[in-house]
Write an enzyme that holds these catalytic residues in place. Structure first.
Site, mmCIF file in Angstrom:
data_model
loop_
_atom_site.group_PDB
_atom_site.id
_atom_site.type_symbol
_atom_site.label_atom_id
_atom_site.label_comp_id
_atom_site.label_asym_id
_atom_site.label_seq_id
_atom_site.Cartn_x
_atom_site.Cartn_y
_atom_site.Cartn_z
ATOM 1 N N HIS A 120 5.667 8.855 -1.771
ATOM 2 C CA HIS A 120 4.829 9.480 -2.653
ATOM 3 C C HIS A 120 4.375 10.694 -2.666
ATOM 4 O O HIS A 120 4.379 11.238 -1.530
ATOM 5 C CB HIS A 120 3.582 8.198 -3.009
ATOM 6 C CG HIS A 120 3.921 7.111 -3.666
ATOM 7 N ND1 HIS A 120 4.435 6.033 -2.978
ATOM 8 C CD2 HIS A 120 3.958 6.772 -4.990
ATOM 9 C CE1 HIS A 120 4.767 5.103 -4.010
ATOM 10 N NE2 HIS A 120 4.332 5.314 -5.212
ATOM 11 N N HIS A 121 3.751 11.260 -3.665
ATOM 12 C CA HIS A 121 3.217 12.557 -3.673
ATOM 13 C C HIS A 121 2.085 12.820 -2.655
ATOM 14 O O HIS A 121 1.432 11.860 -2.451
ATOM 15 C CB HIS A 121 2.837 13.041 -5.166
ATOM 16 C CG HIS A 121 1.530 12.247 -5.495
ATOM 17 N ND1 HIS A 121 0.460 12.154 -5.445
ATOM 18 C CD2 HIS A 121 2.129 11.044 -6.436
ATOM 19 C CE1 HIS A 121 -0.120 11.301 -6.157
ATOM 20 N NE2 HIS A 121 0.864 10.425 -6.798
ATOM 21 N N LYS A 137 -1.811 11.052 -3.320
ATOM 22 C CA LYS A 137 -1.949 9.552 -3.309
ATOM 23 C C LYS A 137 -2.733 9.269 -2.025
ATOM 24 O O LYS A 137 -2.589 9.680 -1.149
ATOM 25 C CB LYS A 137 -0.519 8.768 -3.151
ATOM 26 C CG LYS A 137 -0.660 7.358 -3.469
ATOM 27 C CD LYS A 137 0.689 6.843 -3.521
ATOM 28 C CE LYS A 137 0.663 5.129 -3.722
ATOM 29 N NZ LYS A 137 -0.352 4.807 -5.073
ATOM 30 N N ARG A 167 -14.801 11.243 -15.103
ATOM 31 C CA ARG A 167 -16.203 11.434 -14.421
ATOM 32 C C ARG A 167 -17.006 12.547 -14.926
ATOM 33 O O ARG A 167 -16.668 13.604 -15.326
ATOM 34 C CB ARG A 167 -15.723 11.289 -12.953
ATOM 35 C CG ARG A 167 -15.128 12.482 -12.401
ATOM 36 C CD ARG A 167 -14.762 12.288 -11.010
ATOM 37 N NE ARG A 167 -14.091 13.665 -10.332
ATOM 38 C CZ ARG A 167 -12.760 13.611 -10.460
ATOM 39 N NH1 ARG A 167 -12.005 12.938 -11.186
ATOM 40 N NH2 ARG A 167 -12.309 14.642 -9.995
ATOM 41 N N ALA A 214 -1.195 -4.953 -13.011
ATOM 42 C CA ALA A 214 0.409 -4.712 -12.195
ATOM 43 C C ALA A 214 0.321 -3.576 -11.406
ATOM 44 O O ALA A 214 -0.103 -2.263 -11.878
ATOM 45 C CB ALA A 214 1.456 -4.592 -13.301
ATOM 46 N N GLY A 259 0.751 0.041 -3.703
ATOM 47 C CA GLY A 259 0.529 -1.101 -4.430
ATOM 48 C C GLY A 259 1.882 -1.831 -4.603
ATOM 49 O O GLY A 259 2.081 -3.007 -4.396
#
Length: 258
Positions: A148-149, A152, A35, A115, A158
């Site tokens: 999760h960390h 996130k 970005r 995925a 997902g």
């Protein structure tokens, strides 16, 4: 040799993908995107650099783009790829049903691989869990937890959603009708068909997922723990090499590779 373009090249996953691509004998780092305001230093990678898909993809025809960013960014990428013809491998999570429907539309114009988790182990679980559901039967309640960390941004993950969906479908249920992503207050006893998915956030956990089958007098826990982001990156690179010569027409997945 497959040409690769990495979206978000300075992010946690992007940096891993860049490194592994450079180390590969079968892949060539053709381009990177980041970005605006974060692109400093990318020119040292000796490939096409830019801050927008239009700027980069027109210079690397045929290169496979790997994207682990955000839904809005992914859809913008697909909009450009549908014009330039670059195949796209998507690991982005947190997409709504409407956004996934847009991905399917783009897949009619350009090869798309999607995925939520590209590790071999998780995709084996997607094959095994439905059989476990059928063998245990309806007497076993099904639940899911994921860790999760603390960076996130989407919840549940997902991967957790995909695993829980396959479990619900194996029992003949519609996931959106039985899911419980939050329990708070006096919610009443657990209904027979509901499937709870709880998200835990903290530290630098790459990704833990546990499916629970809780029955009379016993419970079964099936856990997958990712030790490194390289697990997902290697899967994405494998997908990129696989989809490079495929035709549009469907959203490809790990099941197609297997």
């Amino acid at each position: 040799m497959t040409d690769i373009v990495i979206m978000g090249a300075k992010g946690r996953m992007g940096d891993t993908l860049v490194r592994l691509t450079q180390q590969s004998d079968d892949l060539n780092l053709a381009g990177v995107l980041e970005r605006s305001g974060c692109e400093e230093g990318l020119d040292s990678l000796n490939c096409v650099c830019g801050t927008s898909p239009e700027e980069v993809l027109t210079k690397v025809p045929g290169a496979v783009v790997i994207d682990f960013t955000a839904p809005a960014v992914t859809l913008k990428l697909l909009e450009t790829a549908a014009v330039t013809g670059n195949p796209v491998v998507i690991g982005t999570t947190g997409m709504t049903n409407e956004e996934l429907a847009q991905v399917e539309e783009f897949a009619k114009k350009v090869p798309v691989f999607l995925a939520p988790n590209m590790s071999v182990g998780v995709n084996v679980l997607l094959k095994i869990l439905p059989e476990l559901v059928r063998m245990l039967g309806p007497a076993y309640d099904m639940e899911m937890t994921e860790i999760h960390h603390n960076k996130k941004v989407d919840s549940p993950s997902g991967t957790a959603l995909k695993l829980a969906q396959c479990m619900a479908e194996a029992r003949g249920l519609v996931y959106d009708e039985v899911k419980k992503h939050c329990r708070d207050g006096i919610v009443g006893a657990r209904t027979k068909d509901e499937l709870g998915v709880m998200a835990v956030r903290g530290g630098d956990v790459v990704g833990d997922h546990t499916a629970y089958f809780l029955g009379p007098g016993e419970r079964i826990e099936v856990t997958h723990r990712a030790h490194s982001r390289e697990t997902f990156a290697q899967g994405a690179l494998r997908a990129a090499g696989w989809i490079a010569d495929k035709k549009p027409g469907k959203v490809y997945s790990m099941a197609d590779i297997f």
